[in-house]
Design a protein around this motif. Sequence first.
Motif, PDB file in Angstrom:
ATOM      1  N   LYS A  17      -5.653   3.910   5.317  1.00 40.56           N
ATOM      2  CA  LYS A  17      -4.996   4.253   4.062  1.00 40.56           C
ATOM      3  C   LYS A  17      -5.985   3.991   2.938  1.00 40.56           C
ATOM      4  N   LYS A  34      -5.719   3.905  -0.229  1.00 42.80           N
ATOM      5  CA  LYS A  34      -5.322   3.057  -1.360  1.00 42.80           C
ATOM      6  C   LYS A  34      -5.649   1.588  -1.127  1.00 42.80           C
ATOM      7  N   TYR A  35      -5.820   1.186   0.124  1.00 44.40           N
ATOM      8  CA  TYR A  35      -6.175  -0.194   0.407  1.00 44.40           C
ATOM      9  C   TYR A  35      -7.684  -0.431   0.338  1.00 44.40           C
ATOM     10  N   ALA A  70      -9.470   0.384  -2.339  1.00 41.26           N
ATOM     11  CA  ALA A  70      -9.832   0.320  -3.758  1.00 41.26           C
ATOM     12  C   ALA A  70     -10.679  -0.910  -4.105  1.00 41.26           C
ATOM     13  N   HIS A 101      -3.442  -2.164 -10.012  1.00 39.05           N
ATOM     14  CA  HIS A 101      -3.384  -1.550  -8.689  1.00 39.05           C
ATOM     15  C   HIS A 101      -2.879  -2.559  -7.652  1.00 39.05           C
ATOM     16  N   TYR A 141       0.833  -2.997  -8.109  1.00 42.09           N
ATOM     17  CA  TYR A 141       1.524  -1.820  -7.561  1.00 42.09           C
ATOM     18  C   TYR A 141       1.643  -1.932  -6.045  1.00 42.09           C
ATOM     19  N   LEU A 142       0.552  -2.300  -5.385  1.00 42.65           N
ATOM     20  CA  LEU A 142       0.599  -2.405  -3.927  1.00 42.65           C
ATOM     21  C   LEU A 142       1.518  -3.520  -3.463  1.00 42.65           C
ATOM     22  N   ASP A 146       4.876  -0.474  -3.667  1.00 36.27           N
ATOM     23  CA  ASP A 146       4.509   0.382  -2.549  1.00 36.27           C
ATOM     24  C   ASP A 146       5.195  -0.146  -1.301  1.00 36.27           C
ATOM     25  N   ASP A 178       5.393   1.155   1.841  1.00 38.03           N
ATOM     26  CA  ASP A 178       5.005   1.884   3.043  1.00 38.03           C
ATOM     27  C   ASP A 178       5.058   1.023   4.294  1.00 38.03           C
TER      28      ASP A 178
END
Length: 81
Positions: free
Chosen positions: A21, A23-24, A26, A62, A65-66, A70, A72
């Motif tokens: 993923k 986004k992880y 970043a 960020h 947000y995670l 998020d 998921d």
Amino acid sequence: RMAAPSASGVPTAPPKRGEIKLKYLAPLIYAPMLPCIRIAFRKQPKVRDVLFGTGVLAALSHGVYLLFFDLDISSGEMKRQ
């Protein structure tokens, strides 16, 4: 295996094993970016401080947000890790 329901109640497909993923990943961008800003703008302290603060704010937002928004990762996945 049966697909786990998401936060909206609609079943989703289980993630593929070994799927990355993006986004992880970043932190791999933020970590070298911050020292580069400090070095590149050494002679312009006002610009340096604004860019550095913006980079830190972006990284922290960020992360927040995670952590909080998020959803998921299901509880079953968290237990396996």
